[in-house]
Design a protein around this motif. Structure first.
Motif: not given
Length: 129
Positions: A63-66, A68-76, A80-88, A119-123
């Motif tokens: 699960t970690f690569p998924l 990491a990819a989602a978080v790095l895409a959000a950063q790129l 950055h909002d409440a949904t990405t924070v909650l998901g992470a 669910v965190g990754i999906v968020l």
């Protein structure tokens, strides 16, 4: 540093801890000689808590690569909002809870915790849409 990147970094630490726990159990069950060998000899899977910790580690690595990819895409994308924070946060805390629950052999709770991490990754991904 954003909360999402902080959760990503703590997830890396968690992954390293899981590798260390599984390796320690492996040495305990198979011996230091096997750990230092080229491991050409096939051994049976680890059993008991050692096996559960090793499977939890393997599950984390799935699960970690998924995440990491989602978080790095959000950063790129500078998203950055409440949904990405909650998901992470959901991913990290669920993965942290997963280790002792899996090690203790609690089947249904383990599955619910795993689902929460997904669910965190999906968020994080949904927030990018």
């Amino acid at each position: 540093m954003t909360t999402e990147l902080c959760m990503l970094l703590w997830s890396v630490v968690l992954g390293l801890v899981q590798v260390a726990l599984a390796a320690t159990c492996s040495v305990g069950q198979r011996g230091l000689g096997w750990a230092a060998s080229p491991r050409d000899e096939v051994k049976p899977p680890l059993n008991g808590i050692g096996g559960r910790l090793d499977r939890a580690r393997a599950n984390f690595l799935e699960t970690f690569p998924l995440f990491a990819a989602a978080v790095l895409a959000a950063q790129l994308l500078q998203h950055h909002d409440a949904t990405t924070v909650l998901g992470a946060q959901l991913y990290f805390w669920a993965r942290l809870a997963y280790v002792p629950v899996y090690a203790a052999g609690i089947p249904y709770l383990r599955t619910l915790i795993w689902a929460a991490s997904i669910v965190g990754i999906v968020l994080v991904l949904v927030a990018l849409l």
